[in-house]
Structure formats: structure tokens, C-alpha cells
Design a protein around this motif. Sequence first.
Motif, mmCIF file in Angstrom:
data_model
loop_
_atom_site.group_PDB
_atom_site.id
_atom_site.type_symbol
_atom_site.label_atom_id
_atom_site.label_comp_id
_atom_site.label_asym_id
_atom_site.label_seq_id
_atom_site.Cartn_x
_atom_site.Cartn_y
_atom_site.Cartn_z
ATOM 1 N N ASN A 212 32.441 43.430 49.630
ATOM 2 C CA ASN A 212 31.500 41.991 49.194
ATOM 3 C C ASN A 212 31.425 41.954 48.446
ATOM 4 O OD1 ASN A 212 29.291 43.472 48.680
ATOM 5 N ND2 ASN A 212 28.561 44.003 50.626
ATOM 6 N N PHE A 213 31.306 41.966 47.498
ATOM 7 C CA PHE A 213 31.330 41.721 46.184
ATOM 8 C C PHE A 213 32.249 40.793 45.521
ATOM 9 C CE2 PHE A 213 32.072 45.614 45.749
ATOM 10 C CZ PHE A 213 33.273 45.694 44.551
ATOM 11 N N ALA A 214 33.544 41.363 45.984
ATOM 12 C CA ALA A 214 34.626 40.647 45.425
ATOM 13 C C ALA A 214 35.224 39.580 47.082
ATOM 14 C CB ALA A 214 35.929 41.959 45.671
ATOM 15 N N HIS A 215 34.961 39.603 48.132
ATOM 16 C CA HIS A 215 35.315 39.102 48.866
ATOM 17 C C HIS A 215 34.845 37.975 48.990
ATOM 18 C CE1 HIS A 215 36.595 43.109 50.719
ATOM 19 N NE2 HIS A 215 37.902 42.517 50.199
ATOM 20 N N ASN A 216 33.204 37.503 48.965
ATOM 21 C CA ASN A 216 32.683 36.200 49.208
ATOM 22 C C ASN A 216 31.066 36.731 48.555
ATOM 23 O OD1 ASN A 216 31.553 33.952 49.582
ATOM 24 N ND2 ASN A 216 32.475 33.666 51.567
ATOM 25 N N PRO A 217 30.923 36.836 47.291
ATOM 26 C CA PRO A 217 29.699 37.560 46.943
ATOM 27 C C PRO A 217 28.047 36.396 47.132
ATOM 28 C CG PRO A 217 31.213 37.149 45.432
ATOM 29 C CD PRO A 217 32.039 37.029 46.243
ATOM 30 N N PRO A 218 28.910 34.397 46.885
ATOM 31 C CA PRO A 218 27.968 33.942 47.789
ATOM 32 C C PRO A 218 27.036 33.682 48.958
ATOM 33 C CG PRO A 218 29.371 32.766 46.272
ATOM 34 C CD PRO A 218 29.932 33.860 46.346
ATOM 35 N N PHE B 186 37.578 31.547 47.295
ATOM 36 C CA PHE B 186 38.800 30.986 47.365
ATOM 37 C C PHE B 186 38.802 31.473 45.617
ATOM 38 C CE2 PHE B 186 38.898 27.762 50.143
ATOM 39 C CZ PHE B 186 40.462 27.574 50.920
ATOM 40 N N HIS B 187 39.948 32.770 45.179
ATOM 41 C CA HIS B 187 39.697 33.051 43.793
ATOM 42 C C HIS B 187 40.533 32.616 43.022
ATOM 43 C CE1 HIS B 187 40.646 36.295 40.820
ATOM 44 N NE2 HIS B 187 39.487 36.569 40.927
ATOM 45 N N ALA B 188 41.033 32.621 41.843
ATOM 46 C CA ALA B 188 41.709 31.861 41.179
ATOM 47 C C ALA B 188 43.300 32.709 41.677
ATOM 48 C CB ALA B 188 42.086 31.887 39.982
ATOM 49 N N ARG B 189 44.325 32.133 41.727
ATOM 50 C CA ARG B 189 46.005 32.344 42.492
ATOM 51 C C ARG B 189 46.617 33.242 40.499
ATOM 52 N NH1 ARG B 189 48.703 30.172 46.383
ATOM 53 N NH2 ARG B 189 47.180 28.046 47.926
ATOM 54 N N PRO B 190 46.687 34.062 40.881
ATOM 55 C CA PRO B 190 48.149 34.401 42.114
ATOM 56 C C PRO B 190 46.365 35.667 43.185
ATOM 57 C CG PRO B 190 48.214 35.793 39.986
ATOM 58 C CD PRO B 190 48.016 34.890 39.461
ATOM 59 N N VAL B 191 46.015 35.441 42.845
ATOM 60 C CA VAL B 191 45.275 36.575 43.371
ATOM 61 C C VAL B 191 43.951 36.348 44.798
ATOM 62 C CG1 VAL B 191 43.181 38.083 43.046
ATOM 63 C CG2 VAL B 191 45.009 37.741 41.375
ATOM 64 N N CYS C 42 45.699 39.183 50.439
ATOM 65 C CA CYS C 42 44.558 40.404 50.528
ATOM 66 C C CYS C 42 45.875 41.294 50.342
ATOM 67 C CB CYS C 42 44.938 41.438 51.393
ATOM 68 S SG CYS C 42 43.574 39.711 53.161
ATOM 69 N N ASN C 43 47.225 41.185 49.918
ATOM 70 C CA ASN C 43 48.044 41.810 49.255
ATOM 71 C C ASN C 43 48.085 41.734 47.674
ATOM 72 O OD1 ASN C 43 48.897 43.107 51.389
ATOM 73 N ND2 ASN C 43 50.326 41.864 52.315
ATOM 74 N N SER C 44 47.910 40.212 47.577
ATOM 75 C CA SER C 44 47.499 40.686 46.495
ATOM 76 C C SER C 44 46.443 41.304 45.264
ATOM 77 C CB SER C 44 47.700 38.325 45.612
ATOM 78 O OG SER C 44 46.023 38.448 46.177
ATOM 79 N N CYS C 45 45.268 41.980 45.940
ATOM 80 C CA CYS C 45 44.184 42.766 45.039
ATOM 81 C C CYS C 45 44.816 43.937 45.910
ATOM 82 C CB CYS C 45 42.929 41.931 45.882
ATOM 83 S SG CYS C 45 42.395 40.245 44.807
#
Length: 389
Positions: A357-363, A224-229, A232-235
Motif C-alpha cells: 500500500n505504501f507504493a501503490h497509493n499511500p495517500p 499516478f507515479h512518474a513515468r516510466p514507472v 504493474c510490470n514497470s515495477c
Amino acid sequence: MRKQSAFSLITITAAACLVLLTGSEPARAQDSVDAPEDGTEIPFALPQAGPFTPAEISIDNNKAISDWFRSAHADAAAEAFRHWDEDEEIRPACATCHSGEGFRDFHGLDGTQAGMVDGPIEPGGVVDCGTCHHSGLAEIETVTFPSGLNHPVTGVEASCMTCHQGRTAGTDVMAAIADKPLDTTDPSLRFINPHYATAAATWLGGYGGAGYQYEGQDYSGRFFHARPVSTCNSCHEPHTLEVAFEPCLTCHQADSPEAIRIARQSYDGSGNTSVGIRSDIAANAARLMDLIEAYTAEVAGVPVVYDGGRYPYFFTDANGDGRADMTDGKPVAYDAWTPRSLRTAYNWKLVTADPGNFAHNPPYALELLYDSIEDLNTAMGGEALDILR
């Protein structure tokens, strides 16, 4: 000069009288006339196009269409869309995401039964406008992932989640190696390929179950990234597919998405926290591949070599020269898998198949890599790890 003018006046007057006397009109090129009996074609004069040139005519969504046309989604010459040319038909399992027509077929947007491709779907199609703009997308409420998860979606999210989920899940690996000795080669085992561009699988993390998840370990869920990002389309700009980096600068001080770091500790043992988290993931992925190569040579007894340009990617390297063995001009697919090497190679491929992967879910990426490294390191009697999970 006067003679010429007088002659012209007489000619015009005579022509006008002739028209009045006969009641006829001058023939026009566009008038319908009977063709000569000998079949001779009558030439027609085309009128001028008008006061506008084509470049001046406004076209709705012209920029969006131009951006899409230059993107990978519209590259009709790419292997992703031409792979089946010789077969003259895309396999149903592939057609869903390698053809707009196949996508609509799979989701029943063309009036057929949803959940399957009835086909046949001919190659040559691309991820077209209807893949993401079809009004029927509003009716799709969930997308099923390879793990069996039914994930809720809204609108165009259905397109992204359908085609970037990969083809397999950790449960497929579990089923393949169940009840087999971990370090015994088994010729029945084959590499299980998670496919590529698996952004949605990475994003959902342990909740989506794409990776081989070790018993007793906890895994990060959806990132979960901080809104509004948060979508998929917000990035990604949906037509160019490029990442919109400017919004990142609101919270991150970096020169590029790859340079963003979300943690203050080093995960790869280097102690360097001045680089992006992408660096830690890449370093641990390289370390895992080194261990896979060492394990296959020392424990399985048959070295393996990876070639990302040829399926099934992992090949036999019996003489250890770093190149795939060849038979009849073709590389020999690796067939000395053990359950341990198969599950670690699967996780390596899943993580590296998603360049974001570093942006989609690095953990989640770091957790899969750590557990796989620890798995092989333990089997080979290695020293305590100097990396973090």
C-alpha cells in the motif's frame, strides 16, 4: 598372434561371401519384424541421443519459465490453489483468479461467454502462462471492479486488474449498514471481507471505490507515479514478481522500497520523517486496530480479537483474554458488529490486505485510516487527534 590374425581374416572373408551369396543384409535392431507367436517381446537397442546433452539444448524463454516456476504464481502446493481439493471443484467466484483455466473461462478466451465462469474448474491449476500471454488479452478493453467501475486496460494489464481488485467495495458496506443505528449491535451484520493482495484496488484509490468512503470527505484517486514507472510490470518483474528497485534510485534516496518517503510531514504523530511512508501507514493501522478492540469492548459490549490465519478473521473474545472463544473446537465468529465497527474494520482490513500500500497509493491508505480512526475516536469521546490525514 599370427594364427589369431589368420583365423580372423578367414572368418571375415567367409562372412562376406555368405552375404554376397544370399543377398541379405545384417539385421538391424530398429527393423520391423514379426513378433513370435508365443508373445515374447523383442528387445530393441536405442541409438545414442546424439552429440548434445539436454542441458546444452537451447530453450526459448528458458529464464522466464524458470523465474515463473519459482514464483508464487506457480506454487501449485499453495493454499491459494489447493483450498478446494476436498470439493474437487473451485467455486466459480474463486476460479477466475485461482486457476489459469478459470481466468480464460471468465474472460471468454476459451470460446465461452465472457463475464462468468461456466466451469467446472478442477483445483490444481495455477496462474499459468496463458493467464498473461494469451493473445485474446488484446481484445479486453475494460475490467469491472466490485464498485461497478469499468476501468480501461491494455494487454496484460487485464490480468493484474482482474485478480488484484479484491472482492468487495465500500458500497457493499454502505448497503449492509444503511439506516441502522451506528452504535447498536446487529446480529444480521457479518464481516465483509475485501479479500487479499488488493493492489489494484489500492492503486485506483477513491476512483476505484474499494474503501468505505465517508460522506463529505474527499479521497485521492488513482496514484499516478512518474513515468516510466506507471504500470504493474514497470515495477514488478512479471515472472519473479519481485520489485525492480534500481529504477527507484533515480529519484529516491533509500535503501529499499519500504524506506521511500513521499512526504515531508509526519502522518502518525511521531514527528519522525526519516523513515519510509510505510511506517506511518503501519502505525496508523495499528492505532485503528487498538480503537476497534476498545470500541467493541466498551461500546458494543463484546470484545473482538483478530486472527489473520483463519476466516472470517474477527472472532469473539467475551472474556477478554486476547484469544478467540471456542465452541466445539472451532473459534466463534464475531457477531456483535455495529455499523460503526463494521465499516472501520473493513477499512482496516482493506488497507492491511495490500502489503504494498505504501507504493501503490499511500495517500488513499492514510485517508481511509484517518477517517476510520476519527470515526471511532469521536464515538468514544476521545481527545483531538494528533495525526494528519
